[in-house]
Design an enzyme around this catalytic site. Sequence first.
Site, PDB file in Angstrom:
ATOM      1  N   THR A 136       0.822  -1.208   0.000  1.00  0.00           N
ATOM      2  CA  THR A 136       0.000   0.000   0.000  1.00  0.00           C
ATOM      3  C   THR A 136       0.862   1.266   0.000  1.00  0.00           C
ATOM      4  O   THR A 136       1.885   1.336   0.679  1.00  0.00           O
ATOM      5  CB  THR A 136      -0.910   0.009   1.235  1.00  0.00           C
ATOM      6  OG1 THR A 136      -1.811  -1.091   1.148  1.00  0.00           O
ATOM      7  CG2 THR A 136      -1.711   1.296   1.329  1.00  0.00           C
ATOM      8  N   SER A 241      -1.676 -12.832  -4.097  1.00  0.00           N
ATOM      9  CA  SER A 241      -1.706 -14.164  -3.488  1.00  0.00           C
ATOM     10  C   SER A 241      -1.441 -14.063  -1.990  1.00  0.00           C
ATOM     11  O   SER A 241      -2.019 -14.821  -1.193  1.00  0.00           O
ATOM     12  CB  SER A 241      -0.672 -15.082  -4.150  1.00  0.00           C
ATOM     13  OG  SER A 241       0.661 -14.674  -3.854  1.00  0.00           O
ATOM     14  N   GLU A 367      -6.615  -4.992   3.937  1.00  0.00           N
ATOM     15  CA  GLU A 367      -6.733  -6.226   3.152  1.00  0.00           C
ATOM     16  C   GLU A 367      -7.966  -6.201   2.252  1.00  0.00           C
ATOM     17  O   GLU A 367      -8.616  -7.220   2.026  1.00  0.00           O
ATOM     18  CB  GLU A 367      -6.776  -7.464   4.061  1.00  0.00           C
ATOM     19  CG  GLU A 367      -5.765  -7.475   5.174  1.00  0.00           C
ATOM     20  CD  GLU A 367      -4.331  -7.486   4.703  1.00  0.00           C
ATOM     21  OE1 GLU A 367      -4.112  -7.604   3.488  1.00  0.00           O
ATOM     22  OE2 GLU A 367      -3.439  -7.367   5.549  1.00  0.00           O
ATOM     23  N   THR A 369     -11.062  -3.095   1.211  1.00  0.00           N
ATOM     24  CA  THR A 369     -12.215  -2.475   1.847  1.00  0.00           C
ATOM     25  C   THR A 369     -13.480  -3.281   1.564  1.00  0.00           C
ATOM     26  O   THR A 369     -13.512  -4.126   0.671  1.00  0.00           O
ATOM     27  CB  THR A 369     -12.422  -1.045   1.320  1.00  0.00           C
ATOM     28  OG1 THR A 369     -12.759  -1.120  -0.075  1.00  0.00           O
ATOM     29  CG2 THR A 369     -11.175  -0.201   1.500  1.00  0.00           C
TER      30      THR A 369
END
Length: 388
Positions: A136, A241, A367, A369
């Site tokens: 991120t 993954s 992880e 929204t």
Amino acid sequence: MSRTPFELFDIDGLLSEEERAIRETVRAFVAAKVRPHLAQWYEEAAIPARELARELGGLGVLGMHLEGYGCAGTSATAYGLACLELEAGDSGLRSLVSVQGSLAMFAIHRWGSAEHKDTWLPRMATGEAIGCFGLTEPDFGSNPAGMRTRAVRDGDGWVLSGTKMWITNGSVADVAVVWAQTSEGVRGFVVPTDSEGFSAPEIKRKMSLRASVTSELVLDGVRLPGDAVFPDVRGLRGPLSCLDEARFGIVFGALGAARDCLETAIAYAGEREIFDRPLASYQLTQAKLADMTLELGKGMLLALHLGRLKDAGRLAADQVSLGKLNNVREAIAIARECRTILGAAGITLEHPVMRHANNLESVLTYEGTSEVHQLVIGRALTGESAFR
């Protein structure tokens, strides 16, 4: 005689003896080593991450679902149950374990070279070394394809430049898995945090996940050897993954926070007298408890089903989205409803409910929204992508 929410659903009857033993071991660890300190850690926004990592490594939960390199090699379902018990303590505790095992360790285990694995995984499994996962960025969360962090070849090596944001464990990490744009597409790099040009200032003034280390990663011309790159993966397949692994743990983990809130509310309602009667004896209170128990139990049945699919090698990414969307959404609703049962007492750190509710605000976002997972499910149902 009263029964617990999970007893009503006979959850134990769906678990193996080994799964129950792992769950109880983690629950006992949280009760003895973590729960007595959580209010203070949350209030002070400080957590002894390195000490905890070593204790969690000794417990065997760091990378517990991975094979070899000192990892326990448990089932995915057992890992999920461990996440549930960790998050029943605090989402920050489960985040530490999740980022270590399902993001940093999984990335190295799945995509790293033999040297990467031998160098880092045994130390990370014991908690001697802490990892973080840099995907991120300040302007690119839900759209990681737009990341601006770049890695360029320089002779036989690489030079990384860019910024990552909202990185759990960043300021205490010994190694960072960093994803960057290259001329060959997105690639992953194993970056020792003592590399020149690497810094990880901690993010302060959080109202959520206060018992967790959250950081920015700054890569200012970090020079790495040529073999620092993951050798065989290019594009977003690599980082996504890893995110699926972390999301799977959240499917279970969020239920731990919800269960802790619900059990707290049930106990409080039994002790609190209103108009000379226990709060638990009123119809409105029992209706709230019944509705929350239904959602908690349904979420647990979904989590166990997804766990069995994962153990059978049949779990798809869009199915993980089903679990993450539903269980986090219901967990935060349960936390908020439990607060109403506790009344004004529910806003203090004397009880865990408001702490869980605040933490779940972060879990709802990271992880993927809720909106992202809705679109993943929508794409699966219609065959049409609505992301653009």
